[in-house]
Design a protein around this motif. Structure first.
Motif, PDB file in Angstrom:
ATOM      1  N   ALA A 106      61.990 -40.476 -21.148  1.00  0.00           N
ATOM      2  CA  ALA A 106      61.277 -40.025 -22.350  1.00  0.00           C
ATOM      3  C   ALA A 106      61.745 -40.783 -23.585  1.00  0.00           C
ATOM      4  CB  ALA A 106      61.485 -38.523 -22.537  1.00  0.00           C
ATOM      5  N   TYR A 107      63.035 -41.026 -23.682  1.00  0.00           N
ATOM      6  CA  TYR A 107      63.561 -41.702 -24.873  1.00  0.00           C
ATOM      7  C   TYR A 107      63.267 -43.200 -24.856  1.00  0.00           C
ATOM      8  CZ  TYR A 107      65.725 -37.186 -24.841  1.00  0.00           C
ATOM      9  OH  TYR A 107      65.932 -35.829 -24.757  1.00  0.00           O
ATOM     10  N   ARG A 108      63.215 -43.808 -23.657  1.00  0.00           N
ATOM     11  CA  ARG A 108      62.780 -45.208 -23.572  1.00  0.00           C
ATOM     12  C   ARG A 108      61.325 -45.322 -24.020  1.00  0.00           C
ATOM     13  NH1 ARG A 108      66.342 -45.755 -18.789  1.00  0.00           N
ATOM     14  NH2 ARG A 108      64.703 -44.786 -17.552  1.00  0.00           N
ATOM     15  N   ARG A 109      60.510 -44.364 -23.594  1.00  0.00           N
ATOM     16  CA  ARG A 109      59.093 -44.366 -23.977  1.00  0.00           C
ATOM     17  C   ARG A 109      58.942 -44.205 -25.481  1.00  0.00           C
ATOM     18  NH1 ARG A 109      55.416 -40.725 -25.030  1.00  0.00           N
ATOM     19  NH2 ARG A 109      56.652 -38.971 -24.337  1.00  0.00           N
ATOM     20  N   LEU A 110      59.716 -43.299 -26.060  1.00  0.00           N
ATOM     21  CA  LEU A 110      59.643 -43.100 -27.503  1.00  0.00           C
ATOM     22  C   LEU A 110      60.092 -44.343 -28.269  1.00  0.00           C
ATOM     23  CD1 LEU A 110      60.974 -39.445 -27.798  1.00  0.00           C
ATOM     24  CD2 LEU A 110      58.651 -40.244 -28.299  1.00  0.00           C
ATOM     25  N   ALA A 111      61.068 -45.067 -27.727  1.00  0.00           N
ATOM     26  CA  ALA A 111      61.598 -46.250 -28.410  1.00  0.00           C
ATOM     27  C   ALA A 111      60.706 -47.479 -28.247  1.00  0.00           C
ATOM     28  CB  ALA A 111      63.003 -46.560 -27.904  1.00  0.00           C
ATOM     29  N   THR A 112      59.962 -47.562 -27.124  1.00  0.00           N
ATOM     30  CA  THR A 112      59.247 -48.811 -26.825  1.00  0.00           C
ATOM     31  C   THR A 112      57.805 -48.618 -26.381  1.00  0.00           C
ATOM     32  OG1 THR A 112      59.846 -48.808 -24.483  1.00  0.00           O
ATOM     33  CG2 THR A 112      61.409 -49.855 -26.018  1.00  0.00           C
ATOM     34  N   ASP A 113      57.339 -47.394 -26.264  1.00  0.00           N
ATOM     35  CA  ASP A 113      56.029 -47.076 -25.690  1.00  0.00           C
ATOM     36  C   ASP A 113      55.969 -47.360 -24.193  1.00  0.00           C
ATOM     37  OD1 ASP A 113      54.978 -46.120 -28.069  1.00  0.00           O
ATOM     38  OD2 ASP A 113      54.071 -48.042 -28.614  1.00  0.00           O
ATOM     39  N   ASP A 114      57.121 -47.565 -23.560  1.00  0.00           N
ATOM     40  CA  ASP A 114      57.164 -47.864 -22.135  1.00  0.00           C
ATOM     41  C   ASP A 114      58.422 -47.249 -21.517  1.00  0.00           C
ATOM     42  OD1 ASP A 114      57.149 -48.908 -19.560  1.00  0.00           O
ATOM     43  OD2 ASP A 114      57.222 -51.008 -20.213  1.00  0.00           O
ATOM     44  N   ALA A 125      65.540 -50.772 -23.285  1.00  0.00           N
ATOM     45  CA  ALA A 125      65.719 -49.667 -24.229  1.00  0.00           C
ATOM     46  C   ALA A 125      66.734 -48.638 -23.744  1.00  0.00           C
ATOM     47  CB  ALA A 125      64.378 -48.984 -24.493  1.00  0.00           C
ATOM     48  N   THR A 126      67.337 -48.852 -22.584  1.00  0.00           N
ATOM     49  CA  THR A 126      68.275 -47.872 -22.048  1.00  0.00           C
ATOM     50  C   THR A 126      69.455 -47.595 -22.979  1.00  0.00           C
ATOM     51  OG1 THR A 126      67.584 -48.297 -19.784  1.00  0.00           O
ATOM     52  CG2 THR A 126      69.755 -47.288 -20.083  1.00  0.00           C
ATOM     53  N   PRO A 127      70.087 -48.602 -23.610  1.00  0.00           N
ATOM     54  CA  PRO A 127      71.185 -48.281 -24.528  1.00  0.00           C
ATOM     55  C   PRO A 127      70.750 -47.352 -25.674  1.00  0.00           C
ATOM     56  CG  PRO A 127      71.254 -50.603 -23.965  1.00  0.00           C
ATOM     57  CD  PRO A 127      69.955 -50.060 -23.422  1.00  0.00           C
ATOM     58  N   THR A 128      69.584 -47.598 -26.225  1.00  0.00           N
ATOM     59  CA  THR A 128      69.062 -46.731 -27.287  1.00  0.00           C
ATOM     60  C   THR A 128      68.769 -45.339 -26.731  1.00  0.00           C
ATOM     61  OG1 THR A 128      68.115 -48.608 -28.458  1.00  0.00           O
ATOM     62  CG2 THR A 128      67.199 -46.431 -28.959  1.00  0.00           C
ATOM     63  N   ILE A 188      70.360 -41.575 -27.788  1.00  0.00           N
ATOM     64  CA  ILE A 188      69.557 -40.391 -28.119  1.00  0.00           C
ATOM     65  C   ILE A 188      69.933 -39.239 -27.201  1.00  0.00           C
ATOM     66  CG2 ILE A 188      67.209 -39.440 -28.170  1.00  0.00           C
ATOM     67  CD1 ILE A 188      66.296 -42.373 -28.860  1.00  0.00           C
ATOM     68  N   GLN A 189      70.018 -39.541 -25.904  1.00  0.00           N
ATOM     69  CA  GLN A 189      70.392 -38.505 -24.934  1.00  0.00           C
ATOM     70  C   GLN A 189      71.742 -37.891 -25.288  1.00  0.00           C
ATOM     71  OE1 GLN A 189      69.932 -38.673 -20.439  1.00  0.00           O
ATOM     72  NE2 GLN A 189      72.121 -39.072 -20.655  1.00  0.00           N
ATOM     73  N   ASN A 190      72.732 -38.726 -25.593  1.00  0.00           N
ATOM     74  CA  ASN A 190      74.061 -38.211 -25.895  1.00  0.00           C
ATOM     75  C   ASN A 190      74.072 -37.382 -27.171  1.00  0.00           C
ATOM     76  OD1 ASN A 190      75.094 -39.332 -23.578  1.00  0.00           O
ATOM     77  ND2 ASN A 190      75.798 -41.188 -24.592  1.00  0.00           N
ATOM     78  N   LEU A 191      73.306 -37.793 -28.170  1.00  0.00           N
ATOM     79  CA  LEU A 191      73.207 -37.025 -29.404  1.00  0.00           C
ATOM     80  C   LEU A 191      72.625 -35.637 -29.133  1.00  0.00           C
ATOM     81  CD1 LEU A 191      73.463 -37.072 -32.538  1.00  0.00           C
ATOM     82  CD2 LEU A 191      71.100 -37.884 -32.571  1.00  0.00           C
TER      83      LEU A 191
END
Length: 162
Positions: free
Chosen positions: A36-44, A50-53, A57-60
């Motif tokens: 979900a967070y990769r999708r939010l960061a890159t639309d994919d 986008a995994t580091p980003t 987000i996940q850790n936050l």
């Protein structure tokens, strides 16, 4: 399956094993998901760059939820020991109950499900995830004490929560 309030629930299994379907049976606010967070960061959701980003987000969100004693489901493969070690440490830091739900779905079924998806994971990645999937004994050795097997994924999924 029922979980104590405030539990950190770590889903473990390769792509296509049924983790997201399982997580969907619970309130959506409980779920943190790298896809979900990769999708939010890159639309994919499949964009691995986008995994580091997504992990940040996940850790936050994990920290925010665990600090408040909220039940949280980590809907990611979590097949690698270093990833699980980080989740275990986070749960312990916040003094939360921690449960692993281990998906033992056969690799062939994971691959069949994957082939039917719009967003496919490369078969060699599923193979690597399946090979890295821990056993119950490995999870115990890592320090997890509440380890449950996911319901069979060929049957209708019924899950209760408290």
């Amino acid at each position: 399956m029922e979980f104590a309030p405030g539990t950190l629930i770590v889903l473990v299994g390769p792509a296509g094993s049924g983790k997201t379907t399982y997580a969907a049976a619970f309130p959506d606010t409980w779920r943190v998901s790298l896809d979900a967070y990769r999708r939010l960061a890159t639309d994919d959701a499949a964009d691995q760059t986008a995994t580091p980003t997504a992990a940040q987000i996940q850790n936050l969100l994990l920290d925010a939820r665990l600090a408040r004693g909220l039940t949280t489901i980590v809907d990611s493969t979590n097949v690698f020991a270093h990833v699980r070690a980080g989740l275990l440490a986070r749960g312990r830091y916040y003094d939360r109950p921690i449960t692993v739900v281990l998906f033992t779905t056969p690799r062939t079924l994971c691959e069949q499900r994957n082939a039917a998806r719009d967003r496919r994971v490369p078969v060699d990645v599923i193979h690597a995830q399946d090979t890295s999937r821990p056993t119950r004994e490995q999870l115990l050795a890592e320090g997890f004490t509440d380890i449950r097997l996911a319901p069979p994924t060929t049957a209708p999924l019924t899950v209760t929560h408290s």
